[in-house]
Structure formats: C-alpha cells, structure tokens
Design a protein around this motif. Structure first.
Motif, mmCIF file in Angstrom:
data_model
loop_
_atom_site.group_PDB
_atom_site.id
_atom_site.type_symbol
_atom_site.label_atom_id
_atom_site.label_comp_id
_atom_site.label_asym_id
_atom_site.label_seq_id
_atom_site.Cartn_x
_atom_site.Cartn_y
_atom_site.Cartn_z
ATOM 1 N N TRP A 139 0.836 -1.204 0.000
ATOM 2 C CA TRP A 139 0.000 0.000 0.000
ATOM 3 C C TRP A 139 0.868 1.249 0.000
ATOM 4 N N GLN A 168 2.327 1.703 -3.428
ATOM 5 C CA GLN A 168 1.334 2.175 -4.383
ATOM 6 C C GLN A 168 1.040 3.659 -4.188
ATOM 7 N N ARG A 169 0.925 4.098 -2.966
ATOM 8 C CA ARG A 169 0.675 5.520 -2.711
ATOM 9 C C ARG A 169 1.820 6.379 -3.255
ATOM 10 N N PHE A 206 1.965 5.833 -7.584
ATOM 11 C CA PHE A 206 0.965 6.351 -8.498
ATOM 12 C C PHE A 206 1.019 7.865 -8.687
ATOM 13 N N THR A 210 1.425 -1.553 -11.612
ATOM 14 C CA THR A 210 1.649 -2.721 -10.754
ATOM 15 C C THR A 210 1.563 -4.028 -11.537
ATOM 16 N N ASN A 270 -8.442 -2.414 -4.802
ATOM 17 C CA ASN A 270 -8.143 -1.024 -4.424
ATOM 18 C C ASN A 270 -7.819 -0.128 -5.619
ATOM 19 N N ARG A 301 -5.660 -0.373 -8.062
ATOM 20 C CA ARG A 301 -4.278 -0.222 -8.555
ATOM 21 C C ARG A 301 -4.152 -0.641 -10.018
ATOM 22 N N GLU A 302 -4.911 -1.662 -10.439
ATOM 23 C CA GLU A 302 -4.779 -2.127 -11.817
ATOM 24 C C GLU A 302 -5.603 -1.277 -12.782
ATOM 25 N N SER A 347 -3.241 1.344 -13.445
ATOM 26 C CA SER A 347 -2.160 0.799 -14.257
ATOM 27 C C SER A 347 -2.566 0.693 -15.719
ATOM 28 N N LEU A 388 -6.049 6.377 -4.102
ATOM 29 C CA LEU A 388 -5.048 6.261 -5.158
ATOM 30 C C LEU A 388 -5.419 7.110 -6.365
ATOM 31 N N SER A 398 -3.091 9.961 -8.438
ATOM 32 C CA SER A 398 -2.637 9.694 -9.800
ATOM 33 C C SER A 398 -2.880 10.859 -10.747
#
Length: 269
Positions: free
Chosen positions: A29, A32-33, A36, A43, A69, A71-72, A75, A100, A104
């Motif tokens: 996590w 990722q923070r 992004f 990811t 969450n 992320r993808e 991505s 996120l 971004s």
C-alpha cells in the motif's frame, strides 16, 4: 455450492470489507501511494502488460471487474487506456481506490463503481472495448457462468475480455500441508472452501473475519462459461510462473512443472 448465490456473494463482501484494513497496513500500500504519483507507474507484471498491449489497451475504454483497491485500473491508464472503470462490491476497498485516484495524474480518467457483480448497473451495458479480470476473482464467484454473462454485458460488440488468473490445477495443492507437492483436493471438487480468516495475500498471519467462500472452477468451466456468455475464445496460454500468494512459490521451477497461471482472451460476438 453452499448457500444461494446472493447469500454467498454478500458473505464474501463482508469478509473483504473486514480485511481491508490489513491491506492498508501493508508495504504494498505504501509503495502504491508513492508510485501512483508517477504517470508511468504500473503494478502489472510482464505477462499481463504484454497481454494488455497486445489486446489494444492503448486508447481503449477499459473496465476491470473485481478491481480491489483500483491499482490495476490506474495501471491500465498508465498503459494508455483512454478511460478506465473499476467495479467491486467492497466499499472499503473502493475507498482505498479513491485515495489512489486522487494521487494519480490519470485520476480524471478513472472511475469506480460499487455494486453486486451479478447485478451490473444498466448504464454500464455495452460501454467498454476491453474488460480485465485478474488474480483471485473467479474463485469468489459461486455462479461462474452468470458472472461471465454479467461481464460480457459490459462489452461493446467486438470487445475483448482478458483473464489473467491462477490456474485451477493449483487449487489441488496445499502449500502449508505436510506433503505440499502431493494433491490434496480433487480437481473436480464442487464444495467451496469456507474460512473465517482475514483475506490477505502477502504471507502475513491472518486474523479473524466473517466467513468467506472460495469456489473451485475447472478450466473447462471457465472456457465454457465464456462461450455461454456469448464470447468466442481467441487465445488460451498456460504459464509456469505463479501469480498467487508468495506461499505458492514452492511450485515454481520444479522438474515436473505444473501450470500455475494462464491468460485467456475472449471476444464478444
């Protein structure tokens, strides 16, 4: 299957919501923070990156079902998707997705929808060129064909579904067992695993959560489900690497190598 589809689906939603706080505490996590904030951060591993590029993610209206969450979703935007929507039933994980998204540079092209995946909002019907399902989504689905029909409904004619999942053969093994390389479960098992452990995938010890249901689906179930949902199979590629929890890395690189994951591409008729 234990219980009806709606009962099991809601039980799994409660289990995922109860587990969300553990993911916020993880090193992933924090990565990722931080990551992004960079427009190029992704990811995805090399396998799904290549598959997405090969299926024209650049410029696509993309959707991920079971986005966790987010992320993808972000991505896919880093790979050039024109817009990307994430769908999940866990409002606790979607709250993390919104965090996120705010970080971004692609945030204005991302959106998230909280819904029962068996009851997709009508306004999403036929809106997408590319749908993505990744690791650990299919096994939470008590009615696989009904789920794939719901996914198909999101695609415009000619739209593509990309699945990057754990291979069903891997569910025959128990990495924590006394004989981890000996099959412990039938490939054709119909009863789900039921657990009251938190849902974690970083190898950390799990606490208690509401019961969740993990279902077995054979490769035949998956392929036939796509066909019954009005899609044509374009490609199925089995892979020897693991995309599952770190506990399953013991099955990588064996002399008698198992198929550990796969990519499947299907096209909406």
């Amino acid at each position: 299957m234990t219980g009806d589809t709606d009962t099991v689906t809601q039980a799994n939603r409660r289990a995922w919501n109860a587990s969300a706080h553990r993911h916020r505490q993880s090193e992933d996590w924090q990565r990722q923070r931080a990551g992004f904030a960079d427009a190029s951060f992704s990811t995805f591993d090399a396998t799904v990156t290549e598959a997405l590029i090969g299926n024209a993610v650049h410029g696509a209206r993309a959707v991920q079902i079971g986005c966790n969450n987010g992320r993808e979703v972000l991505s896919m935007l880093a790979l050039g998707a024109a817009a990307a929507t994430g769908i999940d039933q866990s409002d606790a994980f979607l709250a993390q997705a919104e965090e996120l998204r705010a970080i971004s540079p692609h945030g204005d092209k991302a959106s998230f929808v909280c819904t029962d995946v068996y009851a997709m909002p009508e306004q999403l019907s036929g809106r997408f060129d590319l749908a993505l399902i990744t690791i650990g989504v299919l096994n939470w689905m008590p009615d696989l064909t009904r789920f794939l029909c719901a996914v198909s409904s999101l695609l415009a004619p000619g739209g593509r579904l990309l699945i990057y999942e754990t291979h069903p053969v891997l569910d025959m093994f128990e990495p924590h067992g006394e004989e981890p390389h000996r099959p412990q479960y039938s490939y054709f098992r119909t009863d789900p695993f039921i657990t009251e452990d938190e849902i974690v995938y970083d190898g950390s010890a799990a606490g208690k959560a509401p019961p969740s249901y993990w279902h077995f689906h054979t490769m035949g179930d998956i392929v036939t489900g796509c066909v019954r949902a009005g899609m044509q199979i374009a490609e199925l590629t089995e892979q020897p690497h693991s995309n599952r929890e770190v506990d399953y890395d013991i099955y990588v690189g064996n002399t008698a190598q198992l198929p550990l994951c796969y990519t499947l591409v299907a096209t909406k008729s």
